[in-house]
Design a protein around this motif. Sequence first.
Motif, PDB file in Angstrom:
ATOM      1  N   TRP A  43     -25.067  13.946  46.927  1.00 32.94           N
ATOM      2  CA  TRP A  43     -24.915  12.698  46.169  1.00 32.94           C
ATOM      3  C   TRP A  43     -24.029  11.668  46.871  1.00 32.94           C
ATOM      4  CZ3 TRP A  43     -28.063  11.378  42.413  1.00 32.94           C
ATOM      5  CH2 TRP A  43     -27.781  10.206  41.710  1.00 32.94           C
ATOM      6  N   LEU A  44     -22.905  12.096  47.409  1.00 25.99           N
ATOM      7  CA  LEU A  44     -21.979  11.145  48.027  1.00 25.99           C
ATOM      8  C   LEU A  44     -22.418  10.864  49.463  1.00 25.99           C
ATOM      9  CD1 LEU A  44     -18.503  12.355  46.700  1.00 25.99           C
ATOM     10  CD2 LEU A  44     -19.989  10.545  45.789  1.00 25.99           C
ATOM     11  N   LEU A  45     -23.156   9.794  49.639  1.00 29.40           N
ATOM     12  CA  LEU A  45     -23.758   9.464  50.925  1.00 29.40           C
ATOM     13  C   LEU A  45     -22.813   8.642  51.786  1.00 29.40           C
ATOM     14  CD1 LEU A  45     -27.331   8.465  49.680  1.00 29.40           C
ATOM     15  CD2 LEU A  45     -26.497  10.721  50.371  1.00 29.40           C
ATOM     16  N   THR A  46     -23.050   8.711  53.083  1.00 25.87           N
ATOM     17  CA  THR A  46     -22.263   7.932  54.028  1.00 25.87           C
ATOM     18  C   THR A  46     -23.097   6.774  54.567  1.00 25.87           C
ATOM     19  OG1 THR A  46     -22.901   9.381  55.856  1.00 25.87           O
ATOM     20  CG2 THR A  46     -20.867   9.935  54.695  1.00 25.87           C
ATOM     21  N   SER A  47     -22.414   5.812  55.124  1.00 27.57           N
ATOM     22  CA  SER A  47     -23.052   4.631  55.679  1.00 27.57           C
ATOM     23  C   SER A  47     -24.059   5.027  56.765  1.00 27.57           C
ATOM     24  CB  SER A  47     -21.977   3.725  56.267  1.00 27.57           C
ATOM     25  OG  SER A  47     -22.540   2.542  56.742  1.00 27.57           O
ATOM     26  N   PRO A  48     -25.192   4.384  56.831  1.00 25.63           N
ATOM     27  CA  PRO A  48     -25.556   3.134  56.190  1.00 25.63           C
ATOM     28  C   PRO A  48     -26.062   3.302  54.761  1.00 25.63           C
ATOM     29  CG  PRO A  48     -27.368   3.813  57.579  1.00 25.63           C
ATOM     30  CD  PRO A  48     -26.260   4.835  57.765  1.00 25.63           C
ATOM     31  N   ASP A  49     -26.224   4.541  54.297  1.00 26.39           N
ATOM     32  CA  ASP A  49     -26.593   4.770  52.909  1.00 26.39           C
ATOM     33  C   ASP A  49     -25.355   4.511  52.047  1.00 26.39           C
ATOM     34  OD1 ASP A  49     -29.162   5.538  53.791  1.00 26.39           O
ATOM     35  OD2 ASP A  49     -28.491   7.589  54.077  1.00 26.39           O
ATOM     36  N   ARG A  50     -25.494   4.627  50.746  1.00 25.76           N
ATOM     37  CA  ARG A  50     -24.383   4.213  49.897  1.00 25.76           C
ATOM     38  C   ARG A  50     -24.439   4.920  48.556  1.00 25.76           C
ATOM     39  NH1 ARG A  50     -23.061  -1.736  47.987  1.00 25.76           N
ATOM     40  NH2 ARG A  50     -20.818  -1.437  47.780  1.00 25.76           N
ATOM     41  N   THR A  51     -23.270   5.225  48.006  1.00 20.51           N
ATOM     42  CA  THR A  51     -23.146   5.736  46.649  1.00 20.51           C
ATOM     43  C   THR A  51     -22.129   4.868  45.925  1.00 20.51           C
ATOM     44  OG1 THR A  51     -23.630   7.996  47.376  1.00 20.51           O
ATOM     45  CG2 THR A  51     -22.625   7.748  45.210  1.00 20.51           C
ATOM     46  N   VAL A  52     -22.458   4.500  44.697  1.00 20.82           N
ATOM     47  CA  VAL A  52     -21.579   3.650  43.892  1.00 20.82           C
ATOM     48  C   VAL A  52     -21.343   4.302  42.537  1.00 20.82           C
ATOM     49  CG1 VAL A  52     -22.300   1.504  45.023  1.00 20.82           C
ATOM     50  CG2 VAL A  52     -23.511   2.285  42.974  1.00 20.82           C
ATOM     51  N   VAL A  53     -20.311   3.810  41.862  1.00 26.34           N
ATOM     52  CA  VAL A  53     -20.055   4.193  40.476  1.00 26.34           C
ATOM     53  C   VAL A  53     -19.948   2.924  39.643  1.00 26.34           C
ATOM     54  CG1 VAL A  53     -18.960   6.426  40.915  1.00 26.34           C
ATOM     55  CG2 VAL A  53     -17.559   4.356  40.933  1.00 26.34           C
ATOM     56  N   ALA A  54     -20.354   3.041  38.386  1.00 29.52           N
ATOM     57  CA  ALA A  54     -20.125   1.992  37.399  1.00 29.52           C
ATOM     58  C   ALA A  54     -18.940   2.446  36.562  1.00 29.52           C
ATOM     59  CB  ALA A  54     -21.358   1.805  36.523  1.00 29.52           C
ATOM     60  N   VAL A  55     -17.941   1.591  36.449  1.00 32.12           N
ATOM     61  CA  VAL A  55     -16.734   1.929  35.700  1.00 32.12           C
ATOM     62  C   VAL A  55     -16.457   0.859  34.651  1.00 32.12           C
ATOM     63  CG1 VAL A  55     -15.729   3.233  37.622  1.00 32.12           C
ATOM     64  CG2 VAL A  55     -15.201   0.817  37.376  1.00 32.12           C
ATOM     65  N   ASP A  56     -15.786   1.279  33.572  1.00 28.14           N
ATOM     66  CA  ASP A  56     -15.383   0.309  32.555  1.00 28.14           C
ATOM     67  C   ASP A  56     -14.009  -0.256  32.910  1.00 28.14           C
ATOM     68  OD1 ASP A  56     -13.504   2.223  31.769  1.00 28.14           O
ATOM     69  OD2 ASP A  56     -14.548   2.749  29.913  1.00 28.14           O
ATOM     70  N   ASP A  57     -13.465  -1.074  32.025  1.00 29.23           N
ATOM     71  CA  ASP A  57     -12.194  -1.745  32.300  1.00 29.23           C
ATOM     72  C   ASP A  57     -11.036  -0.772  32.498  1.00 29.23           C
ATOM     73  OD1 ASP A  57     -13.433  -4.207  32.188  1.00 29.23           O
ATOM     74  OD2 ASP A  57     -12.894  -4.561  30.096  1.00 29.23           O
ATOM     75  N   SER A  58     -11.141   0.416  31.913  1.00 26.12           N
ATOM     76  CA  SER A  58     -10.065   1.401  32.068  1.00 26.12           C
ATOM     77  C   SER A  58     -10.269   2.297  33.284  1.00 26.12           C
ATOM     78  CB  SER A  58      -9.941   2.253  30.800  1.00 26.12           C
ATOM     79  OG  SER A  58     -11.096   3.064  30.643  1.00 26.12           O
ATOM     80  N   THR A  60     -12.939   4.330  33.702  1.00 24.57           N
ATOM     81  CA  THR A  60     -13.783   5.473  33.370  1.00 24.57           C
ATOM     82  C   THR A  60     -15.136   5.346  34.056  1.00 24.57           C
ATOM     83  OG1 THR A  60     -12.719   5.714  31.218  1.00 24.57           O
ATOM     84  CG2 THR A  60     -14.890   6.738  31.463  1.00 24.57           C
ATOM     85  N   VAL A  61     -15.559   6.410  34.734  1.00 23.23           N
ATOM     86  CA  VAL A  61     -16.860   6.403  35.393  1.00 23.23           C
ATOM     87  C   VAL A  61     -17.947   6.570  34.336  1.00 23.23           C
ATOM     88  CG1 VAL A  61     -18.360   7.591  37.036  1.00 23.23           C
ATOM     89  CG2 VAL A  61     -15.936   7.264  37.576  1.00 23.23           C
ATOM     90  N   LEU A  62     -18.823   5.582  34.254  1.00 26.38           N
ATOM     91  CA  LEU A  62     -19.905   5.562  33.272  1.00 26.38           C
ATOM     92  C   LEU A  62     -21.214   6.099  33.847  1.00 26.38           C
ATOM     93  CD1 LEU A  62     -19.271   1.914  32.040  1.00 26.38           C
ATOM     94  CD2 LEU A  62     -18.315   4.025  31.072  1.00 26.38           C
ATOM     95  N   GLY A  63     -21.383   5.925  35.139  1.00 21.90           N
ATOM     96  CA  GLY A  63     -22.610   6.340  35.806  1.00 21.90           C
ATOM     97  C   GLY A  63     -22.465   6.153  37.300  1.00 21.90           C
ATOM     98  N   THR A  64     -23.498   6.552  38.014  1.00 24.77           N
ATOM     99  CA  THR A  64     -23.461   6.502  39.468  1.00 24.77           C
ATOM    100  C   THR A  64     -24.871   6.312  40.013  1.00 24.77           C
ATOM    101  OG1 THR A  64     -22.766   7.722  41.451  1.00 24.77           O
ATOM    102  CG2 THR A  64     -23.576   9.036  39.618  1.00 24.77           C
ATOM    103  N   ALA A  65     -24.935   5.789  41.216  1.00 25.73           N
ATOM    104  CA  ALA A  65     -26.219   5.619  41.897  1.00 25.73           C
ATOM    105  C   ALA A  65     -26.019   5.889  43.379  1.00 25.73           C
ATOM    106  CB  ALA A  65     -26.757   4.203  41.712  1.00 25.73           C
ATOM    107  N   LYS A  66     -27.065   6.426  43.991  1.00 26.85           N
ATOM    108  CA  LYS A  66     -27.063   6.555  45.444  1.00 26.85           C
ATOM    109  C   LYS A  66     -28.256   5.798  45.979  1.00 26.85           C
ATOM    110  CE  LYS A  66     -29.575  10.868  45.974  1.00 26.85           C
ATOM    111  NZ  LYS A  66     -29.886  11.780  47.051  1.00 26.85           N
ATOM    112  N   MET A  67     -28.051   5.152  47.134  1.00 25.79           N
ATOM    113  CA  MET A  67     -29.071   4.310  47.754  1.00 25.79           C
ATOM    114  C   MET A  67     -29.255   4.751  49.186  1.00 25.79           C
ATOM    115  SD  MET A  67     -27.136   0.976  46.396  1.00 25.79           S
ATOM    116  CE  MET A  67     -25.637   1.923  46.234  1.00 25.79           C
ATOM    117  N   ASN A  68     -30.493   4.801  49.614  1.00 25.82           N
ATOM    118  CA  ASN A  68     -30.762   5.282  50.967  1.00 25.82           C
ATOM    119  C   ASN A  68     -32.145   4.828  51.419  1.00 25.82           C
ATOM    120  OD1 ASN A  68     -31.050   7.598  48.797  1.00 25.82           O
ATOM    121  ND2 ASN A  68     -32.718   7.878  50.263  1.00 25.82           N
TER     122      ASN A  68
END
Length: 162
Positions: A43-58, A60-68
């Motif tokens: 899941w946790l990809l390295t460049s040039p691919d990418r992994t992100v998280v969506a977080v709220d104001d506090s 908190t990780v709400l979700g995640t995406a990986k792109m490749n």
Amino acid sequence: MLIREATAKDWHDIWPFFHQIVAAGETFTYPMDLGEHQGRDWWLLTSPDRTVVAVDDSGTVLGTAKMNRNHMGNAAHIASASYMVDPAHAGQGVGRALCEYTVEWARAAGYRAMQFNAVVETNVHAVNLYRSLGFEVLGTLPEGFRHPAKGYVGLHIMHRAL
């Protein structure tokens, strides 16, 4: 909601819902007994691919995406992505935000299209979301996925030009 680059520290927050989703066996083609270390490596990809998280104001990780890239060589101009939203935060627009983010990432990175290789046809929320963002079902592999409750169901190949 903020979408940012995932770090190794985020895995502690991703793993509980990642494990829950994978172990349910309803939406991902990953082994249902996938271990934490292998899951992190996948899941946790390295460049040039990418992994992100969506977080709220506090934070908190709400979700995640990986792109490749979807393929290598002469087909490396097609991107792909995968998404996981913490079920505790489902229905709050997290999946849509992550999907829109990945489409923009792929466009900015110079990809010509985005393709999802294995969207389980019974995952109607994902299928409807992807369609609403311009993806089309190119074809369906009949009985390509063994759903734990619904038996053998199709796997969609979905695509959109960028």
